[in-house]
Design an enzyme around this catalytic site. Structure first.
Site, mmCIF file in Angstrom:
data_model
loop_
_atom_site.group_PDB
_atom_site.id
_atom_site.type_symbol
_atom_site.label_atom_id
_atom_site.label_comp_id
_atom_site.label_asym_id
_atom_site.label_seq_id
_atom_site.Cartn_x
_atom_site.Cartn_y
_atom_site.Cartn_z
ATOM 1 N N HIS A 147 -11.913 -29.796 38.524
ATOM 2 C CA HIS A 147 -12.795 -28.738 38.397
ATOM 3 C C HIS A 147 -11.442 -28.479 36.997
ATOM 4 O O HIS A 147 -11.678 -28.279 35.666
ATOM 5 C CB HIS A 147 -12.622 -27.143 39.219
ATOM 6 C CG HIS A 147 -13.871 -27.831 39.930
ATOM 7 N ND1 HIS A 147 -13.810 -28.066 41.326
ATOM 8 C CD2 HIS A 147 -15.410 -28.228 40.128
ATOM 9 C CE1 HIS A 147 -14.815 -28.236 42.338
ATOM 10 N NE2 HIS A 147 -15.767 -27.940 41.315
ATOM 11 N N GLN A 187 -30.669 -26.810 44.460
ATOM 12 C CA GLN A 187 -30.031 -28.225 44.512
ATOM 13 C C GLN A 187 -30.569 -28.925 45.949
ATOM 14 O O GLN A 187 -29.259 -30.190 46.198
ATOM 15 C CB GLN A 187 -29.288 -28.683 43.462
ATOM 16 C CG GLN A 187 -27.783 -27.733 43.610
ATOM 17 C CD GLN A 187 -26.919 -28.036 43.149
ATOM 18 O OE1 GLN A 187 -26.778 -27.625 41.668
ATOM 19 N NE2 GLN A 187 -25.790 -29.139 42.939
HETATM 20 P P1 AMP Z 1 -19.238 -28.991 41.378
HETATM 21 O O1 AMP Z 1 -18.536 -27.667 41.987
HETATM 22 O O2 AMP Z 1 -19.450 -30.319 43.050
HETATM 23 O O3 AMP Z 1 -20.590 -28.847 41.164
HETATM 24 O O4 AMP Z 1 -18.225 -29.650 40.515
HETATM 25 C C1 AMP Z 1 -18.741 -29.180 39.142
HETATM 26 C C2 AMP Z 1 -18.259 -30.289 38.527
HETATM 27 O O5 AMP Z 1 -16.604 -30.620 38.357
HETATM 28 C C3 AMP Z 1 -18.894 -31.429 37.679
HETATM 29 O O6 AMP Z 1 -19.092 -31.868 36.360
HETATM 30 C C4 AMP Z 1 -18.159 -31.566 39.042
HETATM 31 O O7 AMP Z 1 -18.744 -33.919 38.132
HETATM 32 C C5 AMP Z 1 -16.828 -32.344 38.457
HETATM 33 N N1 AMP Z 1 -16.276 -32.572 39.197
HETATM 34 C C6 AMP Z 1 -16.126 -32.953 41.094
HETATM 35 N N2 AMP Z 1 -14.595 -33.305 40.993
HETATM 36 C C7 AMP Z 1 -14.527 -33.945 40.269
HETATM 37 C C8 AMP Z 1 -13.266 -34.610 39.952
HETATM 38 N N3 AMP Z 1 -12.988 -35.031 42.005
HETATM 39 N N4 AMP Z 1 -12.934 -34.889 38.627
HETATM 40 C C9 AMP Z 1 -12.950 -34.565 37.895
HETATM 41 N N5 AMP Z 1 -14.430 -34.025 37.835
HETATM 42 C C10 AMP Z 1 -14.589 -33.210 39.210
#
Ligand code: AMP
Length: 273
Positions: free
Chosen positions: A34, A58
């Site tokens: 993030h 979701q």
């Molecule tokens: P989430 O909180 O899991 O919904 O993720 C929020 C954002 O962070 C989304 O755009 C994910 O694709 C991105 N994200 C999650 N894990 C990673 C990672 N390891 N590297 C880069 N971006 C990430």
């Protein structure tokens, strides 16, 4: 840094700023993945908004909505330290009412891979991202390549609904041993953590095979499936960047994707070749 939980307050605040807005939607439990989205937004934009919202639509029935990690206080610290201007932290009833208008993910691209394992998941994702875009009205929005299908569908939504936001893909951040960072990694015990490494190992093997000019996707898949044993595989697919299955890797236009269950934890990873 401001922490705002009400839609109207956020809209009014952001409109009054008249700045170039970068937006990073998250479900919280923030980690370095993030953070790299936030850093990119900081370097591109004048004002950075991070939303923290565990979007119920979701999650399918029986999924981990209720036990999804919540770490609001740590998240606030991380945002503060990384120069975020506004955290949007709404309650569910601020975002959803009764008898809602919903967006539906596209019939094909929204219901393969992750969308086949979790039918309806991407309709929930698109619905909430659309709402968040309407609230924040960002110039740029940042999404991780780690969730490649989500990134693909959001890019498609923005194009097909003629939305005024530029989607910026950000590279996957990994642990030093290769494991892709994920809020769900905290569910893994030590043994599962070791098993989970098979996912990035299989992806690196695919990359190695391609660099040695092995482009046949069946052979690459076969090798990956061997490496992934005995994990319970959701899917292993090699696609072009329009998410169509291909028989040969097109270098510069391919994604290799894996979904696997490690213990009870569903992990996703991919590599762009
Ligand atoms: P989430 O909180 O899991 O919904 O993720 C929020 C954002 O962070 C989304 O755009 C994910 O694709 C991105 N994200 C999650 N894990 C990673 C990672 N390891 N590297 C880069 N971006 C990430």
């Amino acid at each position: 840094m401001r922490i705002i939980s009400k839609v109207l307050e956020l809209k009014e605040y952001l409109q009054a700023q008249k700045k170039i807005i970068g937006f990073v939607p998250t479900m919280g439990a923030l980690h370095d993945g993030h953070l790299s989205l936030i850093k990119k937004a900081k370097s591109d934009c004048e004002l950075v908004v991070v939303s923290i919202f565990v979007n119920p639509t979701q999650f399918l029935k029986g999924e981990d909505l209720d036990k999804y990690p919540s770490r609001d206080e740590a998240d606030k610290k991380i945002c503060e330290l990384s120069g975020v201007d506004v955290i949007f932290l709404p309650q569910v009833d601020e975002i959803y009412g009764e008898d809602e208008v919903k967006l539906s993910a596209p019939d094909v691209r929204g219901f393969v891979l992750e969308g086949a394992t979790r039918p309806g998941h991407f309709s929930g994702v698109l619905t909430v991202v659309n709402k968040l875009f309407n609230i924040v009205n960002p110039d740029f929005a940042y999404f991780g390549k780690k969730d490649a299908q989500q990134l693909n569908l959001i890019t498609l939504m923005v194009k097909q609904l003629f939305m005024n936001v530029i989607i910026v893909p950000v590279d996957t951040v990994r642990e030093s041993d290769g494991l892709a960072l994920s809020s769900r990694n905290i569910y893994l015990n030590a043994n599962e953590r070791r098993e989970a490494l098979k996912i990035s190992t299989a992806l690196y093997e695919a990359s190695k095979m391609v660099s040695k000019k092995e482009l046949n996707t069946s052979l690459i898949r076969e090798k990956m499936l061997q490496i992934l044993q005995p994990l319970k595989i959701g899917y292993v697919e090699i696609l072009n960047r329009d998410f169509e299955i291909v028989s040969e890797v097109e270098v510069g236009n391919s994604i290799v994707l894996v979904e696997a269950l490690v213990g009870e934890t569903r992990l996703l990873d991919n590599i762009w070749l």
